[in-house]
Write an enzyme that holds these catalytic residues in place. Structure first.
Site, PDB file in Angstrom:
ATOM      1  N   GLY A  84       0.800  -1.188  -0.031  1.00 15.68           N
ATOM      2  CA  GLY A  84      -0.076   0.163  -0.027  1.00 15.68           C
ATOM      3  C   GLY A  84       0.829   1.279  -0.119  1.00 15.68           C
ATOM      4  N   ASN A  85       0.079   2.349   0.032  1.00 13.84           N
ATOM      5  CA  ASN A  85       0.912   3.649   0.227  1.00 13.84           C
ATOM      6  C   ASN A  85       0.535   4.513   1.152  1.00 13.84           C
ATOM      7  OD1 ASN A  85      -0.982   5.381  -1.254  1.00 13.84           O
ATOM      8  ND2 ASN A  85      -0.458   4.309  -2.928  1.00 13.84           N
ATOM      9  N   ALA A  86       1.019   5.809   1.325  1.00  9.82           N
ATOM     10  CA  ALA A  86       0.533   6.721   2.367  1.00  9.82           C
ATOM     11  C   ALA A  86      -0.549   7.559   2.235  1.00  9.82           C
ATOM     12  CB  ALA A  86       1.965   7.485   3.005  1.00  9.82           C
ATOM     13  N   SER A  87      -1.176   7.425   0.934  1.00  8.67           N
ATOM     14  CA  SER A  87      -2.246   8.558   0.742  1.00  8.67           C
ATOM     15  C   SER A  87      -3.227   8.263   1.635  1.00  8.67           C
ATOM     16  CB  SER A  87      -2.705   8.219  -0.722  1.00  8.67           C
ATOM     17  OG  SER A  87      -3.721   9.139  -0.847  1.00  8.67           O
TER      18      SER A  87
ATOM     19  N   ALA B 263      -3.731   7.617  -5.240  1.00  8.01           N
ATOM     20  CA  ALA B 263      -2.526   7.305  -5.474  1.00  8.01           C
ATOM     21  C   ALA B 263      -2.636   5.670  -5.680  1.00  8.01           C
ATOM     22  CB  ALA B 263      -1.582   7.538  -4.240  1.00  8.01           C
TER      23      ALA B 263
END
Ligand code: CTP
Length: 418
Positions: free
Chosen positions: A218-221, A286
Site C-alpha cells: 500500500g501507500n501513505a495517501s 495514488a
C-alpha cells in the site's frame, strides 16, 4: 477581498456564529469549538427560537463572550451594526427555512438578521430542515436569491433527520462546515455554482494490493485531496461520484455518492463504469503501479517451503491513461474533461515541474495537478500546494493552503477549460 490562505493560519479572526431555531442547533456548540480551538474570537448570535434548543449559557461558556439575540440588547454598544460590520466571517448553522427567508428578503427583525444585513464579510449559511421544506419552491427561490446576493448557501447533507425521516436537509458535521466556511473566506468564488447539472467522477486515496489474506502492498495517501475535490465540486452544484480507495477516516463529502474500493483493479472498474456518463473525471488517487503477481489463499508462513524473500510483481492498469484512451475510442464523450495528478519529488536532473510536464504529455489528460512531495509534504497533511499544468504549456501556481482551497483552484481551472 480574499483573505490570503497563509494569513488564515495565523491571524485570529472575528467570527460570528448565527444559530437558527432547529434541532441541529446543538451542533453549533461544536462549531464554536472548531473556531475557538483555532484561536479565533467567536460571538454567537442565536435567534430567540434557537434558545429553545440550546441555552445562552452554553454558547457564552464556549465562546467566552456574551450572547445576545435582540437588536435592543446592549443598545449602548450598537450591537446590531457593530458585530456584523466588524466580523471577518459570519457562519449561520443551522440556517432554518424561516431564517433564510428573512435574510433573503433583507429583514432585520433580530440581531442575527440585522448583522447579516450590514455585513460586508463572507456570510456562509448551512441549512438544516426537513426535506420537504428544503425542496419547497419558496425555499428554492430564497436560496437562489441569497446566492445571487453573494451569500454562500451550502448544500445540506443527506441522512437521518429529526424524526424517522431521512433525506436532504441534514446539517453537515461542524468540522465540514468550519472547513468550508474558511474556504469561502480564502476564496469567495470557491463555491460558484458553475458545476450545476454536471456529473463528476473523482478517485481518492491509495490502493491496497493483497499478498495474502492479511498482508498487502500500500501507500501513505490519506485521500484528503480527493475528498476535498468531491466536497468542493458538490458545493459548486455537481453530481459527484467519489471512488474512494483506502483513506484515513474522513467524513463522506456532503452530497457525494461514495463507492468504496480497495485494489487498483477495483478502482479501474468503478471509474470506467461511471466515466461514460461523466462531464469530468479526476484521478486524485495514488494508485499502486504494481501488485503481487500471485495472492496466496492462506497466510504465508515463514517456515513454508516457498521463497518469501522475493515478491514477484505485475503491473496494474493505468486508470488515467485508460480513461483518456476510452475518450479517444468514443466510449467516453469527447467533451469529458480529464484531470490527472502527479506527486513528484524531482531528481538530480529534473525539478518536480519538469517531471510533471513530461507526465502530462505521457498521460494525455487536459489538466495535471502537480504536488511537490517528500519530506513530510502533502501526503496526509491538511495543506498542499503546487502547479496546475495545461497541454498548451500554461502553468498556474497554487499557493500553500488547505486542500479544499487547492480543490477550488482545480475546479476553477477545469471550468475555464473548453
Ligand atoms: N494513475 C492511474 N493508474 C495508475 C497509476 C497512476 O490512474 N496505475 C494516475 C494517478 O491517479 C494520477 C496520475 O496517474 O492521476 C499520475 O500518478 P503517478 O503515480 O504520479 O504517476 P505514474 O504514472 O504512476 O508514474 P510514476 O509513478 O513513474 O511517477
Amino acid at each position: 477581498m480574499n483573505v490570503a490562505s497563509a494569513e488564515l493560519n495565523t491571524k485570529p479572526l472575528r467570527v460570528v456564529i448565527g444559530v437558527g431555531g432547529g434541532i441541529a442547533a446543538y451542533k453549533a456548540a461544536h462549531l464554536v469549538r472548531y473556531f475557538t480551538e483555532r484561536g479565533h474570537q467567536v460571538r454567537v448570535i442565536p435567534t430567540r427560537s434557537a434558545l429553545n434548543f440550546v441555552g445562552a449559557a452554553t454558547f457564552e461558556a464556549l465562546s467566552g463572550q456574551p450572547v445576545a439575540t435582540d437588536v435592543f440588547d446592549a443598545v449602548d454598544e450598537v450591537q446590531h451594526v457593530r458585530l456584523g460590520q466588524e466580523a471577518d466571517l459570519i457562519v449561520v448553522a443551522p440556517a432554518t427555512a424561516d431564517l433564510m427567508a428573512r435574510i433573503a428578503h433583507g429583514r432585520a427583525d433580530d440581531l442575527l438578521t440585522a448583522s447579516c444585513l450590514v455585513a460586508t464579510c463572507p456570510v456562509v449559511l448551512a441549512p438544516a430542515m426537513h426535506t420537504e421544506m428544503w425542496l419547497n419552491p419558496a425555499t428554492v427561490d430564497n436560496v437562489a436569491t441569497l446566492r445571487s446576493h453573494g451569500l454562500t448557501v451550502l448544500d445540506p447533507a443527506h441522512g437521518r433527520l429529526t424524526g424517522k425521516d431521512t433525506g436532504a436537509g441534514r446539517l453537515p458535521e461542524p468540522e465540514q462546515i468550519g472547513e468550508l466556511a474558511l474556504t469561502v473566506l480564502a476564496d469567495r468564488e470557491a463555491f460558484t455554482r458553475d458545476l450545476e447539472g454536471k456529473k463528476v467522477v473523482i478517485s481518492a486515496g491509495g490502493t491496497h494490493e493483497p499478498l495474502d489474506p492479511v498482508r498487502y502492498l500500500g501507500n501513505a495517501s490519506s485521500g484528503r485531496q480527493g475528498y476535498a475535490l468531491a466536497e468542493v465540486a458538490a458545493q459548486r452544484g455537481a453530481e459527484v461520484t467519489l471512488v474512494a480507495g483506502v483513506t484515513e477516516n474522513l467524513p463522506t463529502p456532503i452530497g457525494a455518492e461514495l463507492v468504496r474500493v480497495k485494489t487498483a483493479r477495483e478502482m479501474q472498474q468503478a471509474v470506467m463504469e461511471h466515466a461514460p456518463s461523466a462531464d469530468v473525471v479526476v484521478m486524485a488517487a495514488a494508485v499502486a503501479d504494481y501488485r503481487p503477481a500471485e495472492v496466496a489463499e492462506s497466510k504465508m508462513k515463514k517456515d513454508s517451503e516457498a521463497d518469501l524473500s522475493t515478491i514477484k510483481l505485475t503491473e496494474n492498469p493505468d486508470i488515467l491513461a485508460g480513461v483518456v484512451e476510452a475518450r479517444r475510442q468514443g466510449d467516453v464523450a469527447s467533451t469529458t474533461k480529464i484531470v490527472g495528478f502527479a506527486a513528484e519529488t524531482g531528481d538530480e536532473n529534473n525539478s518536480p515541474l519538469d517531471l510533471a510536464r513530461k507526465k502530462l504529455k505521457k498521460k494525455g489528460c487536459d489538466l495535471l495537478m502537480c504536488n511537490a512531495v517528500g519530506e513530510g509534504k502533502v501526503f496526509g497533511q491538511p495543506d498542499s500546494s503546487g502547479w496546475i499544468l495545461r497541454p498548451n504549456g500554461d502553468v498556474t501556481e497554487v499557493p500553500e493552503g488547505p486542500k479544499t482551497g487547492v480543490a477550488a483552484a482545480i475546479w476553477r481551472a477545469v471550468c475555464e477549460t473548453h
